[in-house]
Design a protein around this motif. Structure first.
Motif, PDB file in Angstrom:
ATOM      1  N   SER A 179       0.821  -1.199   0.000  1.00  0.00           N
ATOM      2  CA  SER A 179       0.000   0.000   0.000  1.00  0.00           C
ATOM      3  C   SER A 179       0.864   1.261   0.000  1.00  0.00           C
ATOM      4  N   ALA A 184       0.063   5.359  -1.113  1.00  0.00           N
ATOM      5  CA  ALA A 184      -0.918   5.712  -0.095  1.00  0.00           C
ATOM      6  C   ALA A 184      -0.212   6.231   1.140  1.00  0.00           C
ATOM      7  N   TRP A 187      -1.747   6.952   7.018  1.00  0.00           N
ATOM      8  CA  TRP A 187      -3.061   6.850   7.662  1.00  0.00           C
ATOM      9  C   TRP A 187      -4.038   6.090   6.791  1.00  0.00           C
ATOM     10  N   LYS A 188      -3.922   6.320   5.457  1.00  0.00           N
ATOM     11  CA  LYS A 188      -4.833   5.625   4.548  1.00  0.00           C
ATOM     12  C   LYS A 188      -4.514   4.130   4.535  1.00  0.00           C
ATOM     13  N   THR A 189      -3.223   3.816   4.638  1.00  0.00           N
ATOM     14  CA  THR A 189      -2.817   2.410   4.719  1.00  0.00           C
ATOM     15  C   THR A 189      -3.415   1.754   5.955  1.00  0.00           C
ATOM     16  N   SER A 190      -3.334   2.462   7.084  1.00  0.00           N
ATOM     17  CA  SER A 190      -3.874   1.895   8.321  1.00  0.00           C
ATOM     18  C   SER A 190      -5.382   1.717   8.226  1.00  0.00           C
ATOM     19  N   TRP A 191      -6.051   2.750   7.693  1.00  0.00           N
ATOM     20  CA  TRP A 191      -7.509   2.786   7.696  1.00  0.00           C
ATOM     21  C   TRP A 191      -8.107   1.840   6.657  1.00  0.00           C
ATOM     22  N   ARG A 192      -7.509   1.799   5.456  1.00  0.00           N
ATOM     23  CA  ARG A 192      -8.120   1.047   4.351  1.00  0.00           C
ATOM     24  C   ARG A 192      -7.507  -0.325   4.152  1.00  0.00           C
TER      25      ARG A 192
ATOM     26  N   SER B   5       7.051   7.295   3.872  1.00  0.00           N
ATOM     27  CA  SER B   5       5.978   8.224   3.559  1.00  0.00           C
ATOM     28  C   SER B   5       6.545   9.512   2.948  1.00  0.00           C
ATOM     29  N   HIS B  25       0.570  14.568   3.595  1.00  0.00           N
ATOM     30  CA  HIS B  25      -0.726  13.998   3.188  1.00  0.00           C
ATOM     31  C   HIS B  25      -1.510  13.502   4.389  1.00  0.00           C
ATOM     32  N   ASP B  27      -0.233  12.449   7.184  1.00  0.00           N
ATOM     33  CA  ASP B  27       0.480  11.498   8.030  1.00  0.00           C
ATOM     34  C   ASP B  27       0.982  12.120   9.319  1.00  0.00           C
ATOM     35  N   TYR B  30      -1.911  12.145  11.502  1.00  0.00           N
ATOM     36  CA  TYR B  30      -2.187  10.757  11.910  1.00  0.00           C
ATOM     37  C   TYR B  30      -1.242  10.320  13.008  1.00  0.00           C
TER      38      TYR B  30
END
Lengths: 293, 328
Positions: A179, A184, A187-192, B5, B25, B27, B30
């Motif tokens: 991911s 990505a 956070w998007k990796t964690s969430w999705r 990242s 983005h 992060d 997050y």
């Protein structure tokens, strides 16, 4: 070990083998003895509680001692509300903490967090109750469902953190790397990606947390306090299932004792169903990931 | 992780404005959120200690150390000494451990070393279910079933055979320290058994093979090789069980009889730290009284905090040692 080998003789060998057999049998016996109380408790609760259960028991409010009929509708609603408040507070913090602990396993703060959750899970629930009392009940000057829910959140927190963290660790690292490689953000990796893969772990944690919280009577004594009437206002005292059992059990009335057993049956079924389904979920997940333990 | 990242951020083109890039983005946000959640867990531990310390100020200032060394608990005379409750907690926990330690470790040995695969999972699950039963149900069962059916006959037997000892002095009561201790033994059993089982499972097979190859019987292998190897973990399991026994409230309150009895007899009703809080907290009519009860809570908190720290360190040590040896 050497002296044994040097002094070996047929009688000695026989004695050693006999000791071994006796001790090993004793461990099996210990296991059998430990299961007796479980069966005894569940059996007795079912046998005694079942006759007092009927539809009214779930829909009616409690009656005074000596008055027949009545139920535990207020406590059912109360348990639902307090556990619900607990989940709403604990679940997001617990899942975020689990992500932190899983991704910073060896950093000082990561270790401190895992240690901290272990310590919280060891704090007696009555002490948690005092904490919530000092935090919420004293300033507000009255007992409330909110205070009860907050205690339950503290009690659930470590359970959800630990189960979720374990499941996040089981998610293959390649999924996460894939991911991230596709661009990505973290956070998007964690969430999705990671959260859906570890969803069973989160659900398991929630179920075990609910099961534990739903059975807590001690901290309810001076937070939710109990209430013989129906209440849905979180700023007012509220009844819960375990607290109702406690009050009915220590009262000197036989008909209240019967209601205590019936309430205990409702509670134990709820708790056992949650525990068994959590277990099934974990086993299913482990098999899916090819991890047989 | 930061580099990954950062790489992701650099991979996207000019459409990204300065703000999203600066925040990687989302992060950064997050990671901030994760750190805050993690810190809040630590803050909770500190907050509990702080709040209990603050809320017990009146009692701490008035009684000082006398609070834990005197036995005079008289709310009417505004005199508070917590010794009977501390002793009651220690006595009941000791009874629980004397029974639960051998049985619990026996179960762990059976589950980890002896049980065939088809038995291991279901039996292990049943033992864990024992930990899932709510403590109020233990109390209910203890009060109406366990005491009359088991504790009272045992107490009468002990009193008949050993009644000359102060420990087993009559008269025999149903609700008693013995009843609380026996009930606690059942309640801490799953804690001790399941952690010890995990400790045994973490011991590398080379230890078993080596000792069996040297001619040890199975029991000698377990007792003289595995137990010393995993000793710190087993101690951790026992101490964790102790922690659970010290803090258990409702079940104990229901079966211990709640009496300020100062005799040494296990067959008399007593009181524990947790049960005095449960019983008198809502009846505490003036501030000093409430503060004294909160101070008992503080003692209980500090006690369980220390116990948990020691237990976790011991358990972690086994895991780490096994890990480094497996790598070597």
């Amino acid at each position: 070990m050497t002296p044994i080998a040097l002094r070996s003789s047929p009688t000695r060998t026989r004695r050693r083998k006999a000791t071994s057999a006796v001790m090993l049998t004793l461990t099996g016996l210990a296991t059998a003895v430990a299961i007796v109380p479980l069966i005894w408790i569940i059996g007795y609760v079912v046998q005694t509680g079942l006759p007092a259960l009927n539809a009214d028991f779930f829909t009616q409010l409690p009656t005074p001692a000596g008055v027949s009929g009545g139920g535990i509708a207020n406590a059912l609603v109360g348990s639902l509300i307090t556990v619900g408040i607990g989940i709403i507070i604990a679940a997001p913090i617990a899942v975020l903490t689990a992500f932190y602990a899983a991704s910073h396993a060896n950093s000082p703060l990561g270790l401190a967090v895992r240690f901290g959750t272990d310590v919280i899970s060891g704090v007696p629930s009555i002490v948690m109750g005092i904490f919530a009392y000092a935090l919420i009940v004293l300033p507000q000057r009255h007992f409330s469902a909110l205070a009860g829910g907050v205690v339950l959140a503290f009690i659930m927190l470590p359970i959800i953190v630990r189960t979720t963290e374990e499941m996040i660790r089981l998610v293959p690292g390649t999924l996460r790397e894939g991911s991230l490689a596709l661009g990505a953000p973290e956070w998007k990796t964690s969430w999705r990606v990671i959260l859906p893969a570890a969803l069973n772990g989160v659900l398991t944690g929630l179920m075990l947390g609910i099961a534990r919280a739903a059975g807590e009577a001690a901290p309810m004594l001076f937070t939710a306090f109990g209430n013989p009437f129906m209440n849905t206002d979180i700023n007012q005292p509220i009844a819960t299932l375990p607290h109702t059992i406690f009050v009915y059990a220590i009262a000197p009335y036989a008909d209240w004792h019967a209601k205590a057993w019936a309430t205990a049956l409702v509670l134990i079924v709820l708790v056992l169903v949650l525990n068994v389904s959590a277990r099934v979920l974990v086993a299913w997940r482990a098999r899916k990931l090819g991890l047989s333990r | 992780m930061a580099t990954q990242s950062h790489f992701a951020a650099r991979g996207s083109f000019a459409s990204v404005n300065r703000f999203t890039r600066a925040w990687q983005h989302g992060d950064r946000f997050y990671r901030l959120l994760l750190t805050l959640a993690a810190l809040s867990v630590l803050a909770l531990v500190i907050a509990i200690g702080y709040e209990l310390w603050q809320s017990s100020a009146l009692a701490r200032e008035k009684f000082g150390l006398d609070f834990i060394t005197t036995a005079d608990w008289d709310p009417v005379a505004e005199s508070f000494g917590a010794l009977p409750f501390i002793l009651g907690t220690l006595i009941t926990a000791a009874i629980a451990l004397v029974i639960a330690v051998p049985v619990g470790i026996g179960i762990a040995i059976f589950l980890a070393e002896l049980a065939p695969d088809w038995l291991r999972q279901p039996v292990g699950f049943l033992i864990e279910l024992l930990a899932a039963v709510p403590s109020v149900i233990y109390g209910l069962w203890g009060l109406f079933v366990f005491i009359p059916a088991f504790v009272k006959p045992v107490a009468q037997g002990l009193n008949g055979a050993l009644g000359f000892l102060p420990l087993f002095e009559g008269p025999v009561f149903g609700p008693s320290r013995l009843a609380a201790g026996l009930l606690l033994a059942i309640m801490v059993l799953p804690t001790i058994a399941s952690i010890s089982r995990d400790v045994f499972r973490a011991i590398p097979n080379s230890q078993r093979e080596a000792s069996l190859a040297l001619g040890a019987t199975r029991w000698e292998m377990i007792w003289e090789v595995l137990v010393p190897y995993g000793l710190s973990g087993l101690l951790g399991a026992i101490i964790l069980g102790l922690g659970r026994a010290l803090g258990e409230t409702v079940a104990v309150t229901m079966v211990i009889g709640n009496n300020l009895d100062l005799s040494a007899s296990l067959l008399h009703p007593g009181y524990t730290m947790a049960s005095i809080i449960a019983n008198e907290f809502t009846e505490a009519t003036y501030d000093l009284y409430l503060n004294a009860l909160i101070e008992i809570g503080l003692i209980l908190f500090v006690l369980t905090l220390i116990i948990n720290l020691i237990a976790r360190l011991l358990i972690w040590r086994v895991g780490r040692r096994t890990f480094t040896e497996a790598r070597a």
